[in-house]
Scaffold this active site. Structure first.
Site, PDB file in Angstrom:
ATOM      1  N   ALA A  65       0.868  -1.182   0.000  1.00  8.15           N
ATOM      2  CA  ALA A  65       0.000   0.000   0.000  1.00  8.15           C
ATOM      3  C   ALA A  65       0.903   1.230   0.000  1.00  8.15           C
ATOM      4  O   ALA A  65       2.064   1.158   0.428  1.00  8.15           O
ATOM      5  CB  ALA A  65      -0.882  -0.013   1.233  1.00  8.15           C
ATOM      6  N   GLY A 110       0.621  -5.037   0.974  1.00 11.49           N
ATOM      7  CA  GLY A 110      -0.614  -5.082   0.191  1.00 11.49           C
ATOM      8  C   GLY A 110      -0.417  -5.735  -1.168  1.00 11.49           C
ATOM      9  O   GLY A 110      -1.379  -6.238  -1.756  1.00 11.49           O
ATOM     10  N   GLU A 113      -0.746  -9.361  -0.527  1.00  7.72           N
ATOM     11  CA  GLU A 113      -2.165  -9.622  -0.257  1.00  7.72           C
ATOM     12  C   GLU A 113      -2.968  -9.629  -1.565  1.00  7.72           C
ATOM     13  O   GLU A 113      -3.862 -10.460  -1.750  1.00  7.72           O
ATOM     14  CB  GLU A 113      -2.701  -8.563   0.720  1.00  7.72           C
ATOM     15  CG  GLU A 113      -2.061  -8.701   2.098  1.00  7.72           C
ATOM     16  CD  GLU A 113      -2.343  -7.523   3.016  1.00  7.72           C
ATOM     17  OE1 GLU A 113      -2.044  -6.378   2.628  1.00  7.72           O
ATOM     18  OE2 GLU A 113      -2.865  -7.741   4.118  1.00  7.72           O
ATOM     19  N   GLU A 133       4.790  -5.016   7.044  1.00  7.80           N
ATOM     20  CA  GLU A 133       4.038  -3.948   7.722  1.00  7.80           C
ATOM     21  C   GLU A 133       4.545  -3.687   9.140  1.00  7.80           C
ATOM     22  O   GLU A 133       4.536  -2.561   9.619  1.00  7.80           O
ATOM     23  CB  GLU A 133       2.538  -4.307   7.778  1.00  7.80           C
ATOM     24  CG  GLU A 133       1.814  -4.203   6.445  1.00  7.80           C
ATOM     25  CD  GLU A 133       1.817  -5.482   5.636  1.00  7.80           C
ATOM     26  OE1 GLU A 133       2.651  -6.373   5.913  1.00  7.80           O
ATOM     27  OE2 GLU A 133       0.988  -5.587   4.713  1.00  7.80           O
TER      28      GLU A 133
HETATM   29  C1  HXC Z   1       4.968   4.332  -1.496  1.00  7.59           C
HETATM   30  C2  HXC Z   1       6.866   3.384  -2.361  1.00  7.59           C
HETATM   31  C3  HXC Z   1       6.528   2.130  -1.809  1.00  7.59           C
HETATM   32  C4  HXC Z   1       5.310   2.036  -1.067  1.00  7.59           C
HETATM   33  C5  HXC Z   1       8.396   1.923  -2.854  1.00  7.59           C
HETATM   34  N1  HXC Z   1       8.021   3.212  -2.990  1.00  7.59           N
HETATM   35  N2  HXC Z   1       7.511   1.244  -2.129  1.00  7.59           N
HETATM   36  N3  HXC Z   1       6.095   4.475  -2.203  1.00  7.59           N
HETATM   37  N4  HXC Z   1       4.569   3.150  -0.934  1.00  7.59           N
HETATM   38  N5  HXC Z   1       4.877   0.893  -0.538  1.00  7.59           N
HETATM   39  C6  HXC Z   1       8.708   4.288  -3.694  1.00  7.59           C
HETATM   40  C7  HXC Z   1       9.959   4.745  -2.937  1.00  7.59           C
HETATM   41  O1  HXC Z   1       9.603   5.650  -1.905  1.00  7.59           O
HETATM   42  C8  HXC Z   1      10.759   5.405  -4.042  1.00  7.59           C
HETATM   43  O2  HXC Z   1      10.215   6.672  -4.289  1.00  7.59           O
HETATM   44  C9  HXC Z   1      10.427   4.512  -5.263  1.00  7.59           C
HETATM   45  O3  HXC Z   1       9.216   3.823  -4.944  1.00  7.59           O
HETATM   46  C10 HXC Z   1      11.497   3.476  -5.537  1.00  7.59           C
HETATM   47  O4  HXC Z   1      11.700   2.720  -4.338  1.00  7.59           O
HETATM   48  P1  HXC Z   1      13.135   2.476  -3.687  1.00  7.59           P
HETATM   49  O5  HXC Z   1      12.930   2.156  -2.244  1.00  7.59           O
HETATM   50  O6  HXC Z   1      14.062   3.593  -4.031  1.00  7.59           O
HETATM   51  O7  HXC Z   1      13.601   1.178  -4.506  1.00  7.59           O
HETATM   52  P2  HXC Z   1      14.531  -0.018  -4.034  1.00  7.59           P
HETATM   53  O8  HXC Z   1      15.723   0.518  -3.277  1.00  7.59           O
HETATM   54  O9  HXC Z   1      14.759  -0.847  -5.245  1.00  7.59           O
HETATM   55  O10 HXC Z   1      13.672  -0.839  -2.961  1.00  7.59           O
HETATM   56  C11 HXC Z   1      12.481  -1.495  -3.381  1.00  7.59           C
HETATM   57  C12 HXC Z   1      11.650  -1.944  -2.150  1.00  7.59           C
HETATM   58  C13 HXC Z   1      11.430  -0.741  -1.221  1.00  7.59           C
HETATM   59  C14 HXC Z   1      12.396  -3.061  -1.409  1.00  7.59           C
HETATM   60  C15 HXC Z   1      10.353  -2.502  -2.698  1.00  7.59           C
HETATM   61  O11 HXC Z   1      10.907   0.347  -2.002  1.00  7.59           O
HETATM   62  C16 HXC Z   1      10.491  -1.002  -0.095  1.00  7.59           C
HETATM   63  O12 HXC Z   1      10.870  -1.614   0.900  1.00  7.59           O
HETATM   64  N6  HXC Z   1       9.254  -0.501  -0.220  1.00  7.59           N
HETATM   65  C17 HXC Z   1       8.268  -0.554   0.847  1.00  7.59           C
HETATM   66  C18 HXC Z   1       7.762  -1.962   1.065  1.00  7.59           C
HETATM   67  C19 HXC Z   1       6.741  -2.023   2.187  1.00  7.59           C
HETATM   68  O13 HXC Z   1       7.041  -1.688   3.332  1.00  7.59           O
HETATM   69  N7  HXC Z   1       5.528  -2.420   1.867  1.00  7.59           N
HETATM   70  C20 HXC Z   1       4.415  -2.529   2.817  1.00  7.59           C
HETATM   71  C21 HXC Z   1       3.643  -1.231   2.827  1.00  7.59           C
HETATM   72  S1  HXC Z   1       2.354  -1.264   4.050  1.00  7.59           S
HETATM   73  P3  HXC Z   1      11.147   7.969  -4.493  1.00  7.59           P
HETATM   74  O14 HXC Z   1      10.167   9.105  -4.566  1.00  7.59           O
HETATM   75  O15 HXC Z   1      12.085   8.027  -3.343  1.00  7.59           O
HETATM   76  O16 HXC Z   1      11.846   7.687  -5.803  1.00  7.59           O
HETATM   77  C22 HXC Z   1       1.109  -2.125   3.340  1.00  7.59           C
HETATM   78  C23 HXC Z   1      -0.166  -2.219   4.160  1.00  7.59           C
HETATM   79  C24 HXC Z   1      -1.265  -2.905   3.412  1.00  7.59           C
HETATM   80  O17 HXC Z   1       1.233  -2.644   2.292  1.00  7.59           O
HETATM   81  C25 HXC Z   1      -2.609  -2.752   4.097  1.00  7.59           C
HETATM   82  C26 HXC Z   1      -3.216  -1.405   4.033  1.00  7.59           C
HETATM   83  C27 HXC Z   1      -4.610  -1.331   4.612  1.00  7.59           C
END
Ligand code: HXC
Length: 259
Positions: A65, A110, A113, A133
């Site tokens: 998400a 997400g 999921e 998360e």
């Molecule tokens: C918003 C995101 C994002 C996310 C990546 N980006 N994941 N933006 N939400 N979930 C954005 C980064 O901020 C960055 O933006 C760009 O995408 C590229 O990501 P990088 O991190 O620079 O790439 P990389 O180093 O290759 O790493 C990839 C990654 C990492 C391992 C996937 O981005 C990551 O860990 N993302 C978050 C994963 C996560 O925690 N997901 C769970 C979210 S909570 P900029 O602007 O800096 O270029 C969830 C809850 C669900 O899902 C339920 C809700 C009700």
């Protein structure tokens, strides 16, 4: 219909839906969830579509998400956001058309999921799965605490959710999240192959098989068998059953006609 955040193409009975926000790793914001819901509703009604494939553009399937959108949410907004995801993912389970996930990269939070809400998952060798998360101070909110434990058992789900760890496609296959793993360059063609095979079957029997499995999964065995019995009987209400059985006996390929 035109979408801002997803791509939809259709050919030969197969619809390919791709989340298309590669600059944000295809993160799911409210708008993406609503666009996916609208596309799936439309494809489910389209007689020209037999099977739907869900994938992501770029190097992620969906990295979760949208954290930027969630940052400032209050509890009421978070609840609504979770509900939008639940409505979408529950709908995917109730869709008449099968949905296959082609996980081409990160399927985190997400994103995992969303993949779990598909009927089954094929993944690229370099795909990564996880429910991170907990690292953000939250828990999964699009069905992860529920679908994941039903799929792989509570203990495996708890380990993944409590540690926030990331697993490879091969590890995901070993614990029953992923059905098959392919080199990245052949993933989509392999998914299209299985989709074409599925699309060649009778639409009515596919629909009844999907609903019998999914509805029966959440009830006791006796009730599940009762659902199966009624669904099995319903197959005999359509010409597909006569066609399938006649084709077998006449040693030819069946031509199913149900929509
Ligand atoms: C918003 C995101 C994002 C996310 C990546 N980006 N994941 N933006 N939400 N979930 C954005 C980064 O901020 C960055 O933006 C760009 O995408 C590229 O990501 P990088 O991190 O620079 O790439 P990389 O180093 O290759 O790493 C990839 C990654 C990492 C391992 C996937 O981005 C990551 O860990 N993302 C978050 C994963 C996560 O925690 N997901 C769970 C979210 S909570 P900029 O602007 O800096 O270029 C969830 C809850 C669900 O899902 C339920 C809700 C009700």
């Amino acid at each position: 219909m035109n979408y801002k955040n997803i791509l939809v193409e259709q050919a030969e009975g197969i619809a390919l839906v791709k989340v298309n926000r590669p600059q944000a790793m295809n993160a799911l914001n409210q708008e993406v969830l609503l666009e996916l819901f609208s596309a799936f509703k439309e494809l489910d009604q389209d007689d020209k579509v037999g099977v739907v494939i869900l994938s992501g553009e770029g190097k992620a399937f969906v990295a979760g998400a949208d954290i930027k959108e969630m940052l400032s949410m209050n509890a009421i907004e978070a609840r609504k956001f979770g509900e939008t995801g639940h409505v979408l993912m529950n709908f995917m389970g109730q869709m008449e058309k099968p949905i296959v996930a082609a996980v081409n990269g990160f399927a985190l939070g997400g994103g995992m999921e969303l993949a779990l809400a598909c009927d089954f998952i094929y993944a690229a060798e370099n795909a990564k799965f996880g429910q991170p998360e907990i690292n953000l101070g939250i828990i999964p909110g699009f069905g992860g605490t529920q679908r994941l434990s039903r799929q792989i058992g509570r203990a495996q789900a708890k380990e993944l959710i409590f540690t926030g760890g990331i697993m490879s496609a091969q590890e995901a296959k070993e614990i029953g999240i992923v059905n098959k793993v392919f080199p990245p360059e052949t993933l989509l063609s392999e998914v299209k192959k299985v989709a074409a095979l599925i699309a060649s079957k009778g639409a009515l029997s596919l629909r009844l098989a999907k609903s019998a499995i999914d509805t029966g999964y959440n009830v006791d065995l006796k009730s599940g068998c009762s659902i199966e019995r009624e669904s099995f009987a319903l197959c005999f209400s359509h010409q597909d059953q006569k066609e399938g059985m006649s084709a077998f006996l006449e040693k030819r390929k069946p031509a199913f006609t149900s929509k």
